[in-house]
Design a protein around this motif. Structure first.
Motif, short mmCIF file in Angstrom:
data_model
loop_
_atom_site.label_atom_id
_atom_site.label_comp_id
_atom_site.label_asym_id
_atom_site.label_seq_id
_atom_site.Cartn_x
_atom_site.Cartn_y
_atom_site.Cartn_z
N ILE A 100 0.84 -1.21 0.00
CA ILE A 100 0.00 0.00 0.00
C ILE A 100 0.87 1.25 0.00
N MET A 101 1.93 1.26 0.81
CA MET A 101 2.78 2.44 0.86
C MET A 101 3.53 2.66 -0.45
N LEU A 102 4.01 1.58 -1.07
CA LEU A 102 4.79 1.72 -2.29
C LEU A 102 3.93 1.98 -3.52
N ARG A 103 2.76 1.32 -3.60
CA ARG A 103 1.96 1.39 -4.81
C ARG A 103 0.88 2.46 -4.77
N HIS A 104 0.43 2.86 -3.60
CA HIS A 104 -0.71 3.77 -3.53
C HIS A 104 -0.39 5.11 -2.86
N ILE A 105 0.51 5.12 -1.90
CA ILE A 105 0.78 6.37 -1.17
C ILE A 105 1.96 7.13 -1.77
N LEU A 106 3.08 6.44 -1.98
CA LEU A 106 4.27 7.13 -2.50
C LEU A 106 4.03 7.83 -3.84
N PRO A 107 3.35 7.19 -4.82
CA PRO A 107 3.10 7.92 -6.08
C PRO A 107 2.28 9.19 -5.89
N ASN A 108 1.44 9.23 -4.86
CA ASN A 108 0.59 10.39 -4.65
C ASN A 108 1.27 11.50 -3.87
N VAL A 109 2.44 11.24 -3.31
CA VAL A 109 3.22 12.29 -2.66
C VAL A 109 4.43 12.66 -3.50
N ALA A 110 4.51 12.11 -4.72
CA ALA A 110 5.67 12.38 -5.57
C ALA A 110 5.75 13.85 -5.96
N ALA A 111 4.60 14.49 -6.22
CA ALA A 111 4.62 15.90 -6.60
C ALA A 111 5.17 16.76 -5.47
N THR A 112 4.73 16.48 -4.26
CA THR A 112 5.25 17.22 -3.10
C THR A 112 6.73 16.97 -2.92
N TYR A 113 7.16 15.74 -3.14
CA TYR A 113 8.58 15.40 -3.01
C TYR A 113 9.42 16.20 -4.01
N ILE A 114 8.97 16.30 -5.24
CA ILE A 114 9.74 17.03 -6.26
C ILE A 114 9.82 18.51 -5.91
N VAL A 115 8.70 19.08 -5.47
CA VAL A 115 8.70 20.50 -5.13
C VAL A 115 9.60 20.76 -3.92
N LEU A 116 9.54 19.89 -2.91
CA LEU A 116 10.42 20.05 -1.75
C LEU A 116 11.89 19.94 -2.15
N SER A 117 12.19 19.06 -3.08
CA SER A 117 13.59 18.89 -3.51
C SER A 117 14.11 20.17 -4.16
N THR A 118 13.32 20.77 -5.03
CA THR A 118 13.78 21.99 -5.71
C THR A 118 13.91 23.15 -4.73
N ILE A 119 12.98 23.26 -3.80
CA ILE A 119 13.03 24.38 -2.85
C ILE A 119 14.19 24.23 -1.87
N THR A 120 14.38 23.02 -1.33
CA THR A 120 15.43 22.82 -0.34
C THR A 120 16.82 22.78 -0.96
N LEU A 121 16.91 22.60 -2.29
CA LEU A 121 18.22 22.65 -2.92
C LEU A 121 18.83 24.04 -2.78
N GLY A 122 18.05 25.06 -3.04
CA GLY A 122 18.55 26.42 -2.83
C GLY A 122 18.89 26.68 -1.38
N PHE A 123 18.07 26.19 -0.46
CA PHE A 123 18.34 26.35 0.97
C PHE A 123 19.66 25.66 1.36
N ALA A 124 19.90 24.46 0.82
CA ALA A 124 21.13 23.73 1.14
C ALA A 124 22.36 24.48 0.65
N ILE A 125 22.28 25.06 -0.54
CA ILE A 125 23.43 25.82 -1.06
C ILE A 125 23.70 27.04 -0.20
N VAL A 126 22.65 27.71 0.26
CA VAL A 126 22.83 28.88 1.12
C VAL A 126 23.44 28.47 2.46
N VAL A 127 23.00 27.36 3.04
CA VAL A 127 23.55 26.91 4.33
C VAL A 127 25.01 26.51 4.16
#
Length: 301
Positions: A204-231
Motif C-alpha cells: 500500500i505504501m509503495l503502490r498507492h501512497i508514495l506515487p501520490n506524494v511524488a509531486a510534493t517530493y519534487i517540489v520540496l527537492s527543488t526548494i530545499t536545494l537552494g536552501f542547502a546551497i545557502v547553508v
C-alpha cells in the motif's frame, strides 16, 4: 487505382509528423511558465559548468602568481585575481562543483529519507508515529544554522560532514510535510479498498501512497536545494564548513567580505552573484513545478 494509392501514401508521408508528448509538454511548460523555464536553463548551465570545469576554467584554481595579486577584472583575468594571485573565474567554476555537489547530495539523501520516514510514520500510526514525531520536534526546536554549526563543531570541517549536517537539518521539515499529506491519503477510498483485499502495508505504501506524494517530493527537492546551497555557503562563511584551500562560493565570499571588501570588492561581489543567481533560478523552477504538479494550483494565474 495503383496511382491513387501511391499518391495517397506519398501525401501521408509528406505530412508533418506530430510532436511527441514529451516535447509538446516541454514546449507547453516553457510557454506557460517562462520564468520557471529560465530558472531551469540557468540551473542546467550551472550543472554543465560544474561537470566541464577542467575544460572551461582558463587557469588552475590553485595556481598562484605574484603578478596577478589583486588584479582587477580585465582582459587578462576576466573576473580579476585574489590576494594570492589566483584566478577568480577559475575558482568560481570549480566552486560550482562543490556547491552543487553538496546541495544535490544533501537534498537527495535528506529529502528522500524524510519522505520515506514521513510515509512510514503516518501509515503506522500509534506509538511509532508518536516516537518519530517527538524526535522530529526535537530537531525542529533548533534553528537550522545553529544545529548545523553544532554538528560541524562535533564532526569537523570536511565536505562529507557538511553533507551530513545538511541531511540532519533537512530531515524534520520534509518528514512533517510528507506525513501530513500521507495522513489524508491513507483515508481515501482506494487505500481503504486495498486494505479490504488484504494488501500488505508495504504494498500500500509503495503502490498507492508514495506515487501520490511524488509531486510534493519534487517540489520540496527543488526548494530545499537552494536552501542547502545557502547553508553550505553560510558554514563556509563562518569558517566551519569546507576547508579554505578548496574553492567554494561560500569560502570565497567569506574571504572577500571580511578582509578585502574595500581594497578588492570583486572578491566578494562575484561569489555573491553566483550564489544569488543559482538560488534565484532554483526558486523560480520550484515555484513553476509546484504550479504544474499541484492539482489545486494547476491552471491558476
Amino acid at each position: 487505382m495503383l496511382r491513387s494509392a501511391d499518391t495517397t501514401q506519398a501525401e501521408v508521408q509528406s505530412r508533418p509528423q506530430p510532436k511527441s508528448a514529451s516535447s509538446a509538454g516541454w514546449f507547453r511548460f516553457v510557454r506557460r511558465y517562462p520564468l520557471g523555464a529560465l530558472g531551469g536553463a540557468i540551473l542546467l548551465a550551472m550543472i554543465l559548468t560544474a561537470i566541464f570545469a577542467p575544460w572551461l576554467a582558463p587557469h588552475d584554481p590553485q595556481q598562484t602568481s605574484v603578478e596577478m595579486q589583486y588584479a582587477p577584472p580585465g582582459k587578462g583575468l576576466i573576473l580579476g585575481g585574489d590576494h594570492l594571485g589566483r584566478d577568480v573565474l577559475s575558482r568560481l567554476i570549480y566552486g560550482a562543483r562543490i556547491s552543487l555537489s553538496v546541495g544535490l547530495l544533501s537534498v537527495g539523501i535528506g529529502v528522500t529519507a524524510g519522505a520515506l520516514i514521513g510515509v512510514f510514520s503516518a501509515y503506522a500510526g500509534g506509538k511509532i508515529d508518536m516516537v518519530v514525531q517527538r524526535l522530529v520536534d526535537a530537531l525542529m526546536g533548533f534553528p537550522p544554522i545553529i544545529l548545523a554549526l553544532g554538528l560541524m563543531a562535533a564532526l569537523g570541517a570536511s565536505m562529507n560532514n557538511v553533507v551530513i549536517a545538511l541531511v540532519v537539518i533537512l530531515l524534520p521539515g520534509t518528514t512533517r510535510v510528507i506525513r501530513s499529506q500521507t495522513l489524508s491519503i491513507k483515508e481515501l477510498d482506494y487505500v481503504m479498498a486495498a486494505r479490504s483485499i488484504d494488501a500488505s502495508p508495504m504494498r500500500i505504501m509503495l503502490r498507492h501512497i508514495l506515487p501520490n506524494v511524488a509531486a510534493t517530493y519534487i517540489v520540496l527537492s527543488t526548494i530545499t536545494l537552494g536552501f542547502a546551497i545557502v547553508v553550505e555557503a553560510s558554514l563556509s562563511f563562518l569558517g566551519v564548513g569546507i576547508p579554505p584551500d578548496v574553492p567554494t562560493w561560500g569560502g570565497m565570499l567569506t574571504l572577500g567580505a571580511s578582509r578585502y571588501i574595500n581594497t578588492a570588492p570583486w572578491l566578494a561581489i562575484f561569489p555573491g552573484l553566483a550564489i544569488t543567481l543559482v538560488v534565484f533560478a532554483i526558486n523560480l523552477l520550484g515555484d513553476s513545478l509546484r504550479d504544474v504538479l499541484d492539482p489545486k494550483l494547476r491552471g491558476g494565474i
